[in-house]
Scaffold this motif. Structure first.
Motif, PDB file in Angstrom:
ATOM      1  N   GLU A  20     -41.989  18.937 -11.651  1.00  0.00           N
ATOM      2  CA  GLU A  20     -41.135  19.153 -12.817  1.00  0.00           C
ATOM      3  C   GLU A  20     -41.111  17.911 -13.712  1.00  0.00           C
ATOM      4  O   GLU A  20     -41.483  17.965 -14.884  1.00  0.00           O
ATOM      5  N   PRO A  79     -41.491   9.329 -13.613  1.00  0.00           N
ATOM      6  CA  PRO A  79     -42.292  10.555 -13.645  1.00  0.00           C
ATOM      7  C   PRO A  79     -42.249  11.234 -15.012  1.00  0.00           C
ATOM      8  O   PRO A  79     -43.282  11.725 -15.490  1.00  0.00           O
ATOM      9  N   CYS A  80     -41.074  11.264 -15.668  1.00  0.00           N
ATOM     10  CA  CYS A  80     -40.993  11.944 -16.970  1.00  0.00           C
ATOM     11  C   CYS A  80     -41.826  11.205 -18.017  1.00  0.00           C
ATOM     12  O   CYS A  80     -42.648  11.815 -18.703  1.00  0.00           O
ATOM     13  N   ALA A  91     -43.575   1.046 -22.461  1.00  0.00           N
ATOM     14  CA  ALA A  91     -42.694  -0.069 -22.105  1.00  0.00           C
ATOM     15  C   ALA A  91     -41.875   0.332 -20.891  1.00  0.00           C
ATOM     16  O   ALA A  91     -41.393   1.473 -20.815  1.00  0.00           O
ATOM     17  N   ASP A  92     -41.747  -0.553 -19.940  1.00  0.00           N
ATOM     18  CA  ASP A  92     -40.863  -0.320 -18.792  1.00  0.00           C
ATOM     19  C   ASP A  92     -40.399  -1.674 -18.280  1.00  0.00           C
ATOM     20  O   ASP A  92     -41.126  -2.667 -18.388  1.00  0.00           O
ATOM     21  N   ARG A 110     -44.029  -0.089 -12.436  1.00  0.00           N
ATOM     22  CA  ARG A 110     -44.248   0.994 -13.401  1.00  0.00           C
ATOM     23  C   ARG A 110     -45.139   0.496 -14.551  1.00  0.00           C
ATOM     24  O   ARG A 110     -45.989   1.236 -15.050  1.00  0.00           O
ATOM     25  N   GLN A 150     -31.475   5.485 -19.621  1.00  0.00           N
ATOM     26  CA  GLN A 150     -30.475   4.401 -19.710  1.00  0.00           C
ATOM     27  C   GLN A 150     -29.936   4.276 -21.136  1.00  0.00           C
ATOM     28  O   GLN A 150     -30.625   4.617 -22.098  1.00  0.00           O
ATOM     29  N   GLY A 195     -34.894  11.671 -21.945  1.00  0.00           N
ATOM     30  CA  GLY A 195     -33.891  11.414 -20.906  1.00  0.00           C
ATOM     31  C   GLY A 195     -32.667  12.300 -21.061  1.00  0.00           C
ATOM     32  O   GLY A 195     -32.425  12.895 -22.125  1.00  0.00           O
ATOM     33  N   MET A 222     -32.566  16.091 -25.354  1.00  0.00           N
ATOM     34  CA  MET A 222     -33.871  16.387 -24.745  1.00  0.00           C
ATOM     35  C   MET A 222     -34.659  17.378 -25.608  1.00  0.00           C
ATOM     36  O   MET A 222     -34.280  18.543 -25.729  1.00  0.00           O
TER      37      MET A 222
END
Ligand SMILES: NC(=O)c1ccc[n+]([C@@H]2O[C@H](COP(=O)([O-])OP(=O)(O)OC[C@H]3O[C@@H](n4cnc5c(N)ncnc54)[C@H](O)[C@@H]3O)[C@@H](O)[C@H]2O)c1
Length: 236
Positions: A12, A45-46, A64-65, A70, A100, A122, A177
């Protein structure tokens, strides 16, 4: 915790959200994906699924993470990686997938090129502080875009924030979303899978094979359902 199931995250969050977010974005904007510079904030995952789908359609994808694993994964997947603020200067489309609050800084907004579009992935519409953004701009133009058949679910509110220097930054559906706002949500197979995990987990509790309370989906169950799903795709 169905959301932490490895299978749910894979099918998913990654593959399902990847497809449906890009579908929602295209329904909402009619913008061309090939050749555009897309940035994905958050490579869980998203975010990974969104980045992968965008690239398969020909976008030049940046990621960016905050998490070094990641970021490494994104780099090894072939994406350009860097701090969000430094990527925004070369971003036509920004997808927010961190989960976040307040991840886009004023400097980041100041760096975005004219006609950039921001969409939410998110769960909560809080990754961009719209109140602050409004206080910084010269004007806000709003419009709701209808599809040819006028269907409500494919309508996304567009708000264009005109910066003091004239750059226009468009925010879709206040970063709610975008796959739920302007597409049909996640693909039916991904939803079936989540419901199967829920039903089979509840059956374990109902039959005394698992105690009530918050707990991980047993790995054997996750693997069994993965095998069943895989078998449906392995048919020749
Ligand atoms: N749209 C949908 O249909 C849908 C479906 C499932 C989940 N979600 C939501 O999508 C979001 C992401 O889900 P996930 O499973 O990928 O989560 P995740 O927590 O695994 O990934 C989020 C990533 O964002 C990174 N991050 C956090 N703060 C950041 C910041 N300030 N800048 C850059 N990176 C930052 C984290 O390090 C992490 O790698 C969650 O809010 C989740 O609830 C949406």
């Amino acid at each position: 915790m169905i959301n932490d199931s490895y299978l749910k995250l894979l099918v998913e969050n990654r593959w399902g959200v990847g497809q449906s977010v890009v579908q929602g974005f295209m329904n909402a904007t009619n913008r061309m994906i090939p050749g555009t510079r897309a940035t994905v904030a958050g490579y869980g995952p998203c975010g990974r699924g969104v980045a992968q789908t965008l690239r398969q359609l020909g976008a030049r994808v940046q990621v960016a993470d905050l998490d070094p694993y990641r970021r490494l994964e994104a780099a090894l997947d072939g994406h350009r990686v860097g701090p969000l603020d430094t990527l925004l200067g070369s971003t036509d489309l920004l997808f927010l997938a961190t989960g976040q609050p307040d991840v886009v800084s004023d400097e980041g907004i100041a760096a975005l090129p004219d006609n950039a579009v921001i969409a939410g992935v998110g769960h909560f519409p809080w990754e961009l502080d719209l109140g602050r953004l409004k206080s910084l701009v010269k004007a806000v133009d709003g419009s709701a875009r209808q599809t040819a058949d006028g269907s409500a679910r494919q309508t996304a509110e567009h708000e264009t924030y005109v910066q003091p220097d004239g750059r226009r930054i468009t925010v879709l559906a206040q970063t709610r979303m975008i796959n739920l706002v302007s597409a049909g949500g996640n693909p039916i197979e991904a939803m079936d899978l989540g419901l199967t995990l829920q039903a089979r987990s509840l059956a374990l509790v109902a039959t005394g094979a698992a105690l009530p309370g918050v707990q991980a989906v047993p790995q054997e169950l996750d693997r069994e359902i993965a095998g069943t799903f895989a078998a449906t795709l392995e048919r020749s």
